[in-house]
Scaffold this motif. Structure first.
Motif, PDB file in Angstrom:
ATOM      1  N   ARG A 120       0.851  -1.182   0.000  1.00 21.10           N
ATOM      2  CA  ARG A 120       0.000   0.000   0.000  1.00 21.10           C
ATOM      3  C   ARG A 120       0.893   1.241   0.000  1.00 21.10           C
ATOM      4  O   ARG A 120       1.595   1.520   0.979  1.00 21.10           O
ATOM      5  N   ALA A 121       0.893   1.965  -1.123  1.00 21.89           N
ATOM      6  CA  ALA A 121       1.706   3.174  -1.264  1.00 21.89           C
ATOM      7  C   ALA A 121       0.859   4.380  -0.893  1.00 21.89           C
ATOM      8  O   ALA A 121      -0.229   4.571  -1.442  1.00 21.89           O
TER       9      ALA A 121
ATOM     10  N   LEU B 126       1.469   9.686  -8.544  1.00 19.48           N
ATOM     11  CA  LEU B 126       1.844   8.488  -7.804  1.00 19.48           C
ATOM     12  C   LEU B 126       1.845   7.260  -8.720  1.00 19.48           C
ATOM     13  O   LEU B 126       2.775   6.439  -8.682  1.00 19.48           O
ATOM     14  N   ALA B 127       0.828   7.145  -9.555  1.00 22.24           N
ATOM     15  CA  ALA B 127       0.760   6.015 -10.487  1.00 22.24           C
ATOM     16  C   ALA B 127       1.952   6.017 -11.438  1.00 22.24           C
ATOM     17  O   ALA B 127       2.529   4.962 -11.739  1.00 22.24           O
TER      18      ALA B 127
ATOM     19  N   GLU C 213      -2.789   2.128  -4.293  1.00 17.52           N
ATOM     20  CA  GLU C 213      -2.292   3.498  -4.189  1.00 17.52           C
ATOM     21  C   GLU C 213      -3.296   4.360  -3.430  1.00 17.52           C
ATOM     22  O   GLU C 213      -4.486   4.365  -3.746  1.00 17.52           O
ATOM     23  N   THR C 214      -2.794   5.073  -2.433  1.00 15.80           N
ATOM     24  CA  THR C 214      -3.647   5.926  -1.607  1.00 15.80           C
ATOM     25  C   THR C 214      -3.104   7.337  -1.607  1.00 15.80           C
ATOM     26  O   THR C 214      -1.936   7.559  -1.274  1.00 15.80           O
ATOM     27  N   VAL C 215      -3.943   8.282  -1.998  1.00 16.52           N
ATOM     28  CA  VAL C 215      -3.602   9.703  -1.959  1.00 16.52           C
ATOM     29  C   VAL C 215      -4.623  10.383  -1.064  1.00 16.52           C
ATOM     30  O   VAL C 215      -5.834  10.222  -1.247  1.00 16.52           O
TER      31      VAL C 215
ATOM     32  N   LEU D 285       5.170   4.848  -9.634  1.00 12.52           N
ATOM     33  CA  LEU D 285       5.185   3.435  -9.276  1.00 12.52           C
ATOM     34  C   LEU D 285       5.156   2.499 -10.482  1.00 12.52           C
ATOM     35  O   LEU D 285       5.434   1.299 -10.337  1.00 12.52           O
TER      36      LEU D 285
ATOM     37  N   VAL E 205      -0.546  -3.875  -5.737  1.00  8.67           N
ATOM     38  CA  VAL E 205      -0.282  -2.522  -5.246  1.00  8.67           C
ATOM     39  C   VAL E 205      -1.592  -1.762  -5.107  1.00  8.67           C
ATOM     40  O   VAL E 205      -2.429  -1.761  -6.015  1.00  8.67           O
TER      41      VAL E 205
ATOM     42  N   ARG F 291       5.945  -1.479 -10.695  1.00 10.19           N
ATOM     43  CA  ARG F 291       4.900  -2.463 -11.003  1.00 10.19           C
ATOM     44  C   ARG F 291       5.381  -3.394 -12.112  1.00 10.19           C
ATOM     45  O   ARG F 291       5.161  -4.602 -12.067  1.00 10.19           O
TER      46      ARG F 291
ATOM     47  N   HIS G 252       0.591   8.577  -0.236  1.00 12.26           N
ATOM     48  CA  HIS G 252       1.109   9.941  -0.359  1.00 12.26           C
ATOM     49  C   HIS G 252       0.088  10.902   0.233  1.00 12.26           C
ATOM     50  O   HIS G 252      -1.112  10.811  -0.055  1.00 12.26           O
TER      51      HIS G 252
ATOM     52  N   ARG H  83      -2.847  11.546  -7.659  1.00  4.86           N
ATOM     53  CA  ARG H  83      -3.000  10.124  -7.972  1.00  4.86           C
ATOM     54  C   ARG H  83      -2.283   9.778  -9.270  1.00  4.86           C
ATOM     55  O   ARG H  83      -1.661   8.712  -9.388  1.00  4.86           O
TER      56      ARG H  83
END
Length: 307
Positions: free
Chosen positions: A198-199, A232-233, A250-252, A236, A248, A240, A201, A229
């Protein structure tokens, strides 16, 4: 020659938990485990030789205790040990130069125990050129795993079991300065565990003082969040591609970074954060977000140095 996973031990509950965690990590990485005990030499004391012999004996007993714990939980791991002399911070830093990563015991808000007292442990984290993992007392193998409601598993009360999947690895990502070393470390530990990554930011709206005329109304929070978002994508994506087997998420979120990470790490198996290697005029330091994680997060915390 493979660099070992290294655990510092001093006989405390925290360091024994760190030794067990390090043993599990060494097994996952296919690396040897090295236990290290640090003690101070007092050359000016009249009974210096007696004191040195006593400390060596105590160190040997401490290492044997840790070895017994490790053998009980990871009997197949390739294990050795060593004693190092000198100021604890310098001794551990020197030893860590020959390690894949260094694992220390931590008491969180209460500080650090044994030779890992206050400035010593913080000094190791602030100056180490290798990743440092901090582990709380009582951390067990089952704590790395998801809870299970299956009555046939050992934890019939719904607690954690080593027969369930691994808890998430949480990665704190600073999109203003994304770091390959930190991201790669998190992907690798997630891969080794078969865990979800879980990434996270956290972003904050710019101050009105930092915007030009008319800019406040041009971009709303929803659009800003969508842009973050996308950033971040993009950051990463290369990882990936390199680690296609790692799931994965992704949380912003609009929040302070420390608050977002503390919340995300609740229920995680490991939190991964970074630390700049660049020395400042006042000397090496731990950033406020990483410092908050060390003090408040309940799960193990990996601090990965980067340029």
């Amino acid at each position: 020659m493979l660099l070992p996973v290294m655990a510092a031990v001093d006989g405390s509950a925290e360091s024994l938990a760190a030794a067990e965690w390090a043993a599990r990590e060494a097994r996952r990485r296919g690396r040897p485990l090295r236990l290290v005990h640090a003690w101070n030499w007092h050359p000016r004391r009249e009974d210096g030789e007696i004191a040195t012999a006593a400390q060596r004996h105590l160190g040997r007993r401490t290492l044997r205790q840790a070895e017994d714990r490790v053998r009980a939980v990871e009997p197949a791991v390739d294990l050795d040990d060593t004693q190092v002399e000198g100021p604890a911070t310098a001794a551990l830093l020197n030893a860590a130069e020959e390690a894949e990563l260094l694992v220390l015991g931590s008491r969180g808000l209460s500080g650090f125990t044994g030779f890992l007292v206050g400035s010593v442990a913080l000094g190791v984290v602030a100056r180490a050129t290798r990743p440092v993992v901090l582990v709380r007392a009582g951390e067990e193998a089952a704590d790395e795993h998801l809870p299970s409601a299956d009555e046939h598993l050992p934890s019939a009360d719904g607690g954690a079991s080593t027969r369930t999947g691994f808890r998430d690895v949480v990665l704190g990502v600073d999109l203003g300065d994304p770091c390959d070393e930190v991201i790669e470390f998190a992907f690798e530990v997630a891969r080794l565990r078969g865990a979800r990554l879980r990434a996270v930011h956290a972003w904050q709206a710019p101050s009105a003082l930092g915007l030009g005329p008319g800019e406040i109304a041009l971009v709303g929070d929803a659009q800003r969040a969508e842009e973050w978002r996308g950033f971040l994508a993009a950051v990463l994506q290369v990882w990936r591609d390199k680690y296609p087997g790692v799931e994965v998420v992704e949380t912003v979120t609009r929040d302070r970074a420390r608050s977002a990470l503390l919340r995300a790490a609740s229920g995680a198996g490991l939190l991964v954060v970074g630390r700049h290697l660049v020395d400042r005029p006042a000397g090496p330091r731990i950033g406020p977000v990483t410092h908050a994680a060390i003090q408040h997060v309940g799960c193990p915390v990996a601090v990965v140095p980067h340029k």
